[in-house]
Write an enzyme that holds these catalytic residues in place. Sequence first.
Site, PDB file in Angstrom:
ATOM      1  N   VAL A  11       0.826  -1.214   0.000  1.00  0.00           N
ATOM      2  CA  VAL A  11       0.000   0.000   0.000  1.00  0.00           C
ATOM      3  C   VAL A  11       0.860   1.264   0.000  1.00  0.00           C
ATOM      4  CG1 VAL A  11      -1.563   1.359   1.466  1.00  0.00           C
ATOM      5  CG2 VAL A  11      -2.086  -1.019   0.942  1.00  0.00           C
ATOM      6  N   LYS A  35      14.756  -3.184   2.401  1.00  0.00           N
ATOM      7  CA  LYS A  35      13.757  -2.676   1.461  1.00  0.00           C
ATOM      8  C   LYS A  35      14.160  -1.295   0.939  1.00  0.00           C
ATOM      9  CE  LYS A  35       9.241  -4.239   2.234  1.00  0.00           C
ATOM     10  NZ  LYS A  35       7.894  -4.209   2.792  1.00  0.00           N
ATOM     11  N   THR A 122      -5.754  -0.646   7.199  1.00  0.00           N
ATOM     12  CA  THR A 122      -7.120  -1.061   7.545  1.00  0.00           C
ATOM     13  C   THR A 122      -7.195  -1.241   9.056  1.00  0.00           C
ATOM     14  OG1 THR A 122      -7.272  -2.177   5.419  1.00  0.00           O
ATOM     15  CG2 THR A 122      -8.866  -2.837   7.099  1.00  0.00           C
ATOM     16  N   PHE A 150      -8.299   0.933  -1.041  1.00  0.00           N
ATOM     17  CA  PHE A 150      -9.057  -0.149  -1.692  1.00  0.00           C
ATOM     18  C   PHE A 150      -8.309  -0.784  -2.854  1.00  0.00           C
ATOM     19  CE2 PHE A 150     -12.166   2.570   0.377  1.00  0.00           C
ATOM     20  CZ  PHE A 150     -12.955   1.650   1.043  1.00  0.00           C
ATOM     21  N   GLU A 153      -3.974  -5.749  -5.283  1.00  0.00           N
ATOM     22  CA  GLU A 153      -2.666  -6.137  -5.799  1.00  0.00           C
ATOM     23  C   GLU A 153      -2.846  -6.695  -7.206  1.00  0.00           C
ATOM     24  OE1 GLU A 153      -0.837  -8.740  -2.912  1.00  0.00           O
ATOM     25  OE2 GLU A 153      -1.188  -7.252  -1.345  1.00  0.00           O
ATOM     26  N   ASN A 209     -14.765  -5.419   2.338  1.00  0.00           N
ATOM     27  CA  ASN A 209     -14.030  -6.680   2.188  1.00  0.00           C
ATOM     28  C   ASN A 209     -14.847  -7.878   2.643  1.00  0.00           C
ATOM     29  OD1 ASN A 209     -11.890  -5.563   0.950  1.00  0.00           O
ATOM     30  ND2 ASN A 209     -10.465  -5.689   2.658  1.00  0.00           N
ATOM     31  N   ALA A 253     -16.383 -19.050  -9.134  1.00  0.00           N
ATOM     32  CA  ALA A 253     -16.016 -20.091  -8.170  1.00  0.00           C
ATOM     33  C   ALA A 253     -14.544 -20.450  -8.335  1.00  0.00           C
ATOM     34  CB  ALA A 253     -16.892 -21.307  -8.382  1.00  0.00           C
ATOM     35  N   GLY A 254     -13.905 -20.817  -7.236  1.00  0.00           N
ATOM     36  CA  GLY A 254     -12.488 -21.170  -7.297  1.00  0.00           C
ATOM     37  C   GLY A 254     -12.009 -21.711  -5.961  1.00  0.00           C
ATOM     38  N   CYS A 261      -5.784  -9.413   2.706  1.00  0.00           N
ATOM     39  CA  CYS A 261      -6.903  -8.602   3.218  1.00  0.00           C
ATOM     40  C   CYS A 261      -8.138  -9.404   3.648  1.00  0.00           C
ATOM     41  CB  CYS A 261      -7.293  -7.566   2.175  1.00  0.00           C
ATOM     42  SG  CYS A 261      -5.995  -6.331   1.942  1.00  0.00           S
TER      43      CYS A 261
HETATM   44  P1  NAD Z   1       3.041  -4.738   4.034  1.00  0.00           P
HETATM   45  O1  NAD Z   1       3.331  -5.753   5.064  1.00  0.00           O
HETATM   46  O2  NAD Z   1       3.315  -5.032   2.605  1.00  0.00           O
HETATM   47  O3  NAD Z   1       3.806  -3.366   4.384  1.00  0.00           O
HETATM   48  C1  NAD Z   1       3.896  -2.812   5.646  1.00  0.00           C
HETATM   49  C2  NAD Z   1       5.262  -2.162   5.772  1.00  0.00           C
HETATM   50  O4  NAD Z   1       5.287  -1.380   6.963  1.00  0.00           O
HETATM   51  C3  NAD Z   1       6.409  -3.158   5.888  1.00  0.00           C
HETATM   52  O5  NAD Z   1       7.368  -2.899   4.869  1.00  0.00           O
HETATM   53  C4  NAD Z   1       7.009  -2.890   7.278  1.00  0.00           C
HETATM   54  O6  NAD Z   1       8.404  -3.072   7.321  1.00  0.00           O
HETATM   55  C5  NAD Z   1       6.614  -1.441   7.493  1.00  0.00           C
HETATM   56  N1  NAD Z   1       6.574  -0.991   8.884  1.00  0.00           N
HETATM   57  C6  NAD Z   1       5.973  -1.574   9.937  1.00  0.00           C
HETATM   58  N2  NAD Z   1       6.146  -0.823  11.041  1.00  0.00           N
HETATM   59  C7  NAD Z   1       6.845   0.270  10.680  1.00  0.00           C
HETATM   60  C8  NAD Z   1       7.332   1.422  11.360  1.00  0.00           C
HETATM   61  N3  NAD Z   1       7.115   1.607  12.669  1.00  0.00           N
HETATM   62  N4  NAD Z   1       8.041   2.326  10.664  1.00  0.00           N
HETATM   63  C9  NAD Z   1       8.278   2.171   9.341  1.00  0.00           C
HETATM   64  N5  NAD Z   1       7.844   1.099   8.639  1.00  0.00           N
HETATM   65  C10 NAD Z   1       7.127   0.167   9.298  1.00  0.00           C
HETATM   66  O7  NAD Z   1       1.490  -4.365   4.229  1.00  0.00           O
HETATM   67  P2  NAD Z   1       0.444  -3.870   3.102  1.00  0.00           P
HETATM   68  O8  NAD Z   1      -0.046  -5.033   2.334  1.00  0.00           O
HETATM   69  O9  NAD Z   1       1.009  -2.696   2.414  1.00  0.00           O
HETATM   70  O10 NAD Z   1      -0.758  -3.412   4.038  1.00  0.00           O
HETATM   71  C11 NAD Z   1      -0.697  -2.264   4.840  1.00  0.00           C
HETATM   72  C12 NAD Z   1      -2.079  -1.934   5.335  1.00  0.00           C
HETATM   73  O11 NAD Z   1      -2.924  -1.612   4.228  1.00  0.00           O
HETATM   74  C13 NAD Z   1      -2.779  -3.079   6.076  1.00  0.00           C
HETATM   75  O12 NAD Z   1      -3.570  -2.545   7.089  1.00  0.00           O
HETATM   76  C14 NAD Z   1      -3.660  -3.692   5.000  1.00  0.00           C
HETATM   77  O13 NAD Z   1      -4.778  -4.335   5.514  1.00  0.00           O
HETATM   78  C15 NAD Z   1      -4.066  -2.468   4.212  1.00  0.00           C
HETATM   79  N6  NAD Z   1      -4.425  -2.751   2.816  1.00  0.00           N
HETATM   80  C16 NAD Z   1      -3.668  -3.619   2.088  1.00  0.00           C
HETATM   81  C17 NAD Z   1      -3.993  -3.847   0.764  1.00  0.00           C
HETATM   82  C18 NAD Z   1      -3.201  -4.820  -0.067  1.00  0.00           C
HETATM   83  O14 NAD Z   1      -3.669  -5.201  -1.132  1.00  0.00           O
HETATM   84  N7  NAD Z   1      -2.020  -5.236   0.351  1.00  0.00           N
HETATM   85  C19 NAD Z   1      -5.098  -3.190   0.181  1.00  0.00           C
HETATM   86  C20 NAD Z   1      -5.822  -2.301   0.948  1.00  0.00           C
HETATM   87  C21 NAD Z   1      -5.472  -2.088   2.274  1.00  0.00           C
END
Ligand code: NAD
Length: 434
Positions: A11, A35, A122, A150, A153, A209, A253-254, A261
Amino acid sequence: MKLCMIGTGYVGLVSGTCFADIGNQVYCVDKNIDKINKLNSGISPIYEPGLNELIHKNFKAKRLFFTNDLKKAITMSDIIFICVGTPTKKSSLKVDLSFVYKCAKEVFLLTKKKKIIVTKSTVPVGTGDEIDKIFKKRKKLFSVISNPEFLREGDAIRDFRYPDRIIIGSDNKNDFKIMEKLYAPLINKGAKFFTTSRKSAELIKYASNAFLATKITFINELANLSEKLGINVEDVSLGIGSDSRIGGRFLRAGPAYGGSCFPKDTKGLVSTGDKYKINLSIVKSVIKSNQERVGLLTKRVYKILGNNLKGKRISLLGVTFKPNTDDMRDSTSLKMIPFFCKQGAIVSYYDPSGEKKEFQHLKNCQFKNNVKDNCLNADLVILLTEWDEFKLIDFKRIVKKKVFKVYDLRNLYKASEMKRNKIKYYSIGRPEIK
Ligand code: NAD
């Protein structure tokens, strides 16, 4: 505008890069030094179509920066987005908010200037109120806004640029104006800008979701019934999805739904319900049904291979939870592959996003570099993730065994064609062609 994204994951990295691309100066911060080093040397740590090019473009234009230095990033920014993970706690269905609160505390300690804090992670209803409490000693300097994300990926850049809606939750009208200005390039192209209370915004994300997960689970259960009745579930999907009140999307279906998420957000919603003594029984059933689905599919594999997996060669095509991503979180493959190995099968897999560390410890499991090598000696090919390059495989030509089977968990292939090629073919919720 000057923005800081805390958390440079799926995100934070995608939305940070896209915000830079519409003219903002963006500092992406992550505690993971690896990273940040990768990003600073031009390598994206995640696989997302189009992202590498966009990172390069905005990095070169000096609109996009990557750093571990949170203080510097906060000092340089007016708006701070919290984009860190919110996983499910190990011991319950509750959401682990420790990463979110840690970020808020760090921001509070690192700045004494006016800042807007936006939660993109989220988070359950009421989290914004808890973050407010962290800032209460210098309350006037901070606004806490909810702006749930929203993006999907695999389609994340398009989803950022053309969102169905932008939700902004706040109890302060001035916040809406600032966020409207930030999102103006997208609003001008037609994105719906929707303002509401902070708590509503938090609930909207979980409700969306959970609803989508319910649709998937519903059609998966109908697929089970269709299999028993000799009906094609795809006709059922088309029939019900043509009703504009229902809509056809998310009715394919799958396998069990997975990813970072749906599994965690359905659980998070149930735990919010429990907290307020509201029984969200529909969502509870969805979680249960989805968890049972992997077992159901595995049982079918068992049956297909004559109730004995020992020594059987099973080749999986795709192991990520969906195509066009490298994300393995809660993918069906994480349960299937170890189970097959435990039962004595010889497993191989190929995924266009590369080898997965999750399977490296398994003795009977090997990553193969391409479709052909993967399927060469298969007794059973399982199509798990519908990457484009799997659409036109000529199994008859690449599998060397005289007798082999294909189990298509995404209904990607035509049963009639498989029959013509004399391949024993199984799919989801479609009648078997004998
Ligand atoms: P992710 O695990 O890919 O990324 C999170 C990042 O935050 C990691 O790189 C981690 O090292 C970093 N991090 C954690 N604590 C930290 C801190 N104190 N300082 C700096 N960096 C820190 O997670 P994501 O998939 O990007 O999801 C993030 C949020 O967004 C979640 O709440 C998720 O539910 C929500 N979300 C995700 C998606 C998706 O498709 N992945 C879509 C919508 C919402």
